[in-house]
Design a protein around this motif. Structure first.
Motif, PDB file in Angstrom:
ATOM      1  N   PRO B 278       0.849  -1.201   0.000  1.00  0.00           N
ATOM      2  CA  PRO B 278       0.000   0.000   0.000  1.00  0.00           C
ATOM      3  C   PRO B 278       0.883   1.249   0.000  1.00  0.00           C
ATOM      4  O   PRO B 278       2.009   1.213   0.503  1.00  0.00           O
ATOM      5  CB  PRO B 278      -0.787  -0.119   1.302  1.00  0.00           C
ATOM      6  CG  PRO B 278      -0.797  -1.576   1.608  1.00  0.00           C
ATOM      7  CD  PRO B 278       0.516  -2.100   1.117  1.00  0.00           C
ATOM      8  N   THR B 338     -15.728  -7.939   0.143  1.00  0.00           N
ATOM      9  CA  THR B 338     -14.569  -8.070   1.025  1.00  0.00           C
ATOM     10  C   THR B 338     -14.122  -9.523   1.182  1.00  0.00           C
ATOM     11  O   THR B 338     -12.929  -9.814   1.203  1.00  0.00           O
ATOM     12  CB  THR B 338     -14.888  -7.451   2.400  1.00  0.00           C
ATOM     13  OG1 THR B 338     -15.497  -6.182   2.163  1.00  0.00           O
ATOM     14  CG2 THR B 338     -13.652  -7.276   3.227  1.00  0.00           C
ATOM     15  N   ALA B 342     -10.574 -11.235   0.004  1.00  0.00           N
ATOM     16  CA  ALA B 342      -9.657 -11.942   0.897  1.00  0.00           C
ATOM     17  C   ALA B 342      -9.194 -13.245   0.247  1.00  0.00           C
ATOM     18  O   ALA B 342      -8.024 -13.632   0.343  1.00  0.00           O
ATOM     19  CB  ALA B 342     -10.346 -12.216   2.230  1.00  0.00           C
ATOM     20  N   SER B 345      -6.683 -12.368  -2.325  1.00  0.00           N
ATOM     21  CA  SER B 345      -5.430 -11.932  -1.689  1.00  0.00           C
ATOM     22  C   SER B 345      -4.601 -13.117  -1.230  1.00  0.00           C
ATOM     23  O   SER B 345      -3.374 -13.102  -1.298  1.00  0.00           O
ATOM     24  CB  SER B 345      -5.718 -11.051  -0.469  1.00  0.00           C
ATOM     25  OG  SER B 345      -6.465  -9.949  -0.853  1.00  0.00           O
ATOM     26  N   ALA B 352      -3.111  -8.630  -2.582  1.00  0.00           N
ATOM     27  CA  ALA B 352      -3.341  -8.320  -1.166  1.00  0.00           C
ATOM     28  C   ALA B 352      -3.035  -6.860  -0.860  1.00  0.00           C
ATOM     29  O   ALA B 352      -3.777  -6.196  -0.126  1.00  0.00           O
ATOM     30  CB  ALA B 352      -2.489  -9.241  -0.289  1.00  0.00           C
ATOM     31  N   ASP B 356      -6.009  -4.470   0.523  1.00  0.00           N
ATOM     32  CA  ASP B 356      -5.937  -3.743   1.799  1.00  0.00           C
ATOM     33  C   ASP B 356      -6.258  -2.272   1.587  1.00  0.00           C
ATOM     34  O   ASP B 356      -6.957  -1.644   2.387  1.00  0.00           O
ATOM     35  CB  ASP B 356      -4.530  -3.868   2.399  1.00  0.00           C
ATOM     36  CG  ASP B 356      -4.283  -5.245   2.989  1.00  0.00           C
ATOM     37  OD1 ASP B 356      -5.271  -6.014   3.079  1.00  0.00           O
ATOM     38  OD2 ASP B 356      -3.121  -5.553   3.333  1.00  0.00           O
ATOM     39  N   THR B 357      -5.713  -1.721   0.504  1.00  0.00           N
ATOM     40  CA  THR B 357      -5.929  -0.306   0.221  1.00  0.00           C
ATOM     41  C   THR B 357      -7.399  -0.018  -0.066  1.00  0.00           C
ATOM     42  O   THR B 357      -7.940   1.007   0.358  1.00  0.00           O
ATOM     43  CB  THR B 357      -5.061   0.134  -0.979  1.00  0.00           C
ATOM     44  OG1 THR B 357      -3.714  -0.240  -0.729  1.00  0.00           O
ATOM     45  CG2 THR B 357      -5.140   1.621  -1.205  1.00  0.00           C
ATOM     46  N   LEU B 359     -10.000  -1.325   1.145  1.00  0.00           N
ATOM     47  CA  LEU B 359     -10.849  -1.303   2.350  1.00  0.00           C
ATOM     48  C   LEU B 359     -11.073   0.110   2.860  1.00  0.00           C
ATOM     49  O   LEU B 359     -12.143   0.426   3.381  1.00  0.00           O
ATOM     50  CB  LEU B 359     -10.225  -2.169   3.442  1.00  0.00           C
ATOM     51  CG  LEU B 359     -10.268  -3.676   3.196  1.00  0.00           C
ATOM     52  CD1 LEU B 359      -9.560  -4.418   4.318  1.00  0.00           C
ATOM     53  CD2 LEU B 359     -11.722  -4.150   3.062  1.00  0.00           C
TER      54      LEU B 359
END
Lengths: 319, 403
Positions: B278, B338, B342, B345, B352, B356-357, B359
């Motif tokens: 990220p 989401t 996952a 990811s 991944a 994460d970013t 979210l």
């Protein structure tokens, strides 16, 4: 005109009724034929010139947005779009850029085009081939042309900078398209390249129409070289020159593709002109009203030059 | 009469762009019962993946489907032309920042009518499709930007992937050598330039409705420093994200700010071992706020309730979990849901980083709605003014905000 004149004597001589009827039907047929020739032209002008211009003028005074396309509603806002455009910080920049771009392009295109025309007036082996090669920029799709120029002008490793550096003309790379101080110059350079064929072709045909006897007579009086150009070529070329210049201005004012392809109006609006600003407002911000307002301003400017063109043209014909 | 007026309006105003699109705009026009028309912006490489999913979903619903792929750049012109002539397709894909624009015109129907609520989707994804409190568009897969780096180069230099601005600057400085910049990003005078500046601006607490705030100035100061100190090329101002990826692939930059859609080309590059994290945040512990990208499916108001209901069900099927995974792996994107994200990811660590970013990613139109394009123009103008050295960041922002 000629037909009415021809019909004149016939009226006096022939028997009244039959001839009159025949004449009337002939005339109405002629009238019909006249209209048949006129109507396509009128329809064409109204549909493809009149309507878009009137529509654009009206849009310039409407709040014309994405919503308009669905609901059909475009509220009338009077001069508000123009007020917004003129008072926006970018307006002065675009105006100055448009002027500089037009002036720079025209001067460059004209001078180089004229030099080429004079050069090709002297016949030499392969001159026709070379002259047709010079037309290439005209034939190239503009977007392809600008893509190549972007590559040439690239600051790290572009052909132009590499060449200048190997000739020891520059030590630091010139930021052709990325520096706000240089980008306009680079864009003008490319537009000059595009415009040379147009200028050369028209000026060359102008030169061709100057009779050789004038030069022969001038040479006897001692007018050769520069003097011959100034006293024989230039006065005889003047009519063509004014047409080339005025048309050049009108074409240059509205240039959009070259700028969009090279810089997109950047960096930092350094190459933003009235044309690109209008495009940006309409098709990037979807503010069609203010976009139309900008292009209306552009139309007025072009119109001024178009009137100049008509005047110049009329004078040329009169002469 | 009104119809005529509107159709004419398109001819006049959208002439330049629409000419190209009107020629092929007919596909959505024919309203054939039992066939759903779909307009999307998939390229030649992604279109087959989508077409397969469309076919499956249509078969489930017992209808036929006809898809029509247009270039992203010409989509809005096509949509406006179709809207004015009442020939919108049954299902329309829109880039997410355009959803509010088009929804505000009244051309779209709320997805809740068809039972699509977006449960399990991150807030950013829903924000991007929401106008005036109603959900109009839903994106099955999304994207954002992250920091992609050449893992070999970082290891050689003994540098850990940066997580804060300070570390990023330090890494960029140490990775800059003759013929290679430490980092590449896009500062173009297009919305791409805006998009790439947003994570710095937002993560520092800046907002698009107050561009002269100290937070925005600080962010521009940081980005500008990378260019002025020579860790990033001055050509940044002319690079699209594609150009940035080309620079990275050519080994002319050790790190780049870019998105997951480059994964197919990065995977194909021989001898390149890349990874992604990220984007770094100002200080340790700050929350990353990156922009959310991706195309949303919408259901235009075509005036045929039965077909609109079928289109709604179709959108629900296309955007469902298993299809998200197929689209995401095929195109290089992050599944919106989401849980599905996952799953993706776990298979791929690069995904991944982007998942994460996503979210905490934000929709560009969340704050300003249809006024976003104007603010976006101001932002890239300011970035350009600063990166070209025309004005110091604070002045650049002030001047851009006046426009």
């Amino acid at each position: 005109m000629t037909s009415t004149l021809a019909a004149g004597p016939a009226r006096a001589a022939a028997a009244p009724d039959v001839v009159a009827t025949r004449r009337r039907s002939a005339r109405s047929r002629e009238r019909l034929a006249q209209w048949a020739f006129l109507v396509p032209a009128i329809v064409y002008v109204v549909v493809f010139f009149g309507y878009p211009i009137v529509k654009n003028l009206v849009m310039g005074s409407q709040d014309y947005s994405v919503r308009t396309f669905v609901s059909g509603e475009a509220p009338w806002v009077g001069w508000a779009n123009y007020a917004e455009v003129v008072s926006s910080g970018i307006f002065r920049t675009t105006l100055v850029n448009t002027a500089l771009f037009t002036l720079g392009s025209i001067v460059g295109q004209f001078v180089i085009g004229l030099l080429f025309a004079l050069f090709f007036k002297r016949r030499f082996p392969l001159s026709n081939l070379l002259r047709s090669l010079l037309l290439l920029p005209w034939l190239l799709p503009m977007i392809a042309g600008t893509a190549v120029w972007r590559w040439i002008l690239d600051q790290d490793g572009g052909v132009l900078n590499e060449t200048l550096r190997s000739l020891h003309l520059i030590s630091e790379p010139i930021h052709w398209l990325t520096s706000p101080d240089v980008a306009l110059v680079a864009v003008i350079l490319v537009n000059v390249w595009v415009g040379i064929p147009f200028n050369m072709t028209l000026l060359y045909s102008g030169l061709q129409s100057i009779p050789d006897e004038l030069y022969e007579a001038g040479a006897l009086d001692g007018a050769t070289g520069w003097k011959a150009f100034w006293h024989i070529t230039w006065p005889n070329l003047r009519a063509v020159v004014s047409v080339v210049l005025v048309l050049g201005v009108i074409y240059t004012l509205k240039v959009l593709d070259i700028i969009l392809g090279l810089t997109g109006g950047g960096p930092a609006n350094a190459t933003q002109t009235l044309a690109t600003d209008s495009y940006h407002r309409s098709f990037q911000e979807f503010s069609f009203g203010t976009g139309a307002a900008v292009s209306n301003i552009l139309i007025v400017v072009s119109l001024v030059f178009a009137l100049v063109y008509l005047r110049v043209n009329r004078r040329a014909v009169d002469e | 009469m009104r119809r005529n007026h509107r159709a004419g309006a398109v001819a006049a105003s959208a002439a330049v762009v629409a000419l190209a699109s009107t020629a092929c705009g007919g596909a959505g026009a024919a309203s054939d019962p039992g066939t759903l028309t779909v307009t999307d912006t998939m390229s030649d490489t992604s279109a087959p993946i989508y077409d397969e999913i469309y076919a499956e979903c249509a078969a489930d619903l017992g209808v036929k489907v006809r898809s029509h792929h247009v270039a992203g750049s010409g989509l809005i012109a096509t949509v406006l032309q179709q809207a004015s002539s009442d020939t919108l397709p049954d299902v329309l894909m829109l880039d997410n920042p355009d959803v509010q624009q088009i929804a505000s015109s009244g051309a779209l129907s709320p997805l809740t009518d068809y039972g699509i609520t977006g449960d399990g989707f991150p807030r950013g994804v829903l924000d991007a499709g929401t106008y005036d409190g109603e959900l109009y568009g839903i994106a099955p897969v999304v994207n954002t930007v992250g920091l992609v780096y050449d893992a070999d180069l970082l290891e050689e230099a003994g540098i850990e992937p940066p997580t804060t601005w300070g570390e990023l600057r330090d890494a960029a400085a140490r990775l800059t050598t003759e013929g290679r910049y430490g980092i590449a990003f896009s500062g173009a005078n297009t919305f791409e330039g805006t998009w790439q500046f947003l994570p710095f601006m937002w993560s520092n607490g800046g907002q698009e409705d107050d561009l002269t705030s100290p937070q925005v100035t600080e962010a521009l100061d940081f980005v500008n420093g990378l260019v002025q100190d020579g860790y990033a090329s001055a050509s940044t101002v002319n690079w699209s994200q594609n150009d940035v990826n080309d620079q990275f692939l050519a080994g002319k930059a050790a790190m780049m700010v870019n998105g997951p859609w480059n994964m197919p080309s990065l995977d194909a590059a021989e001898g390149l071992r890349y990874a992604a994290v990220p984007l770094p945040v100002p200080e340790e512990g700050d929350t990353l706020a990156a922009p959310l990208g991706g195309e949303a499916f919408t259901v235009p108001r075509t005036g045929d309730p039965e077909k609109m209901a079928q289109a709604g069900a179709f959108v629900g099927c296309v955007t469902a979990g298993e299809n998200q995974l197929a689209m995401a792996t095929g195109r290089g994107a992050v599944p919106s849901d989401t849980e599905v994200a996952a799953e993706a990811s776990a298979e791929n660590p690069v995904v991944a980083a982007f998942a994460d970013t996503v979210l905490t990613a934000r929709a560009r139109t969340a704050l300003l709605g249809p006024d976003w394009p104007h603010a976006a123009t101001q932002i890239y103008t300011a970035v350009q003014l600063a990166l070209t050295g025309s004005e110091p960041p604070a002045d650049a922002l002030e001047r851009a905000a006046r426009n």
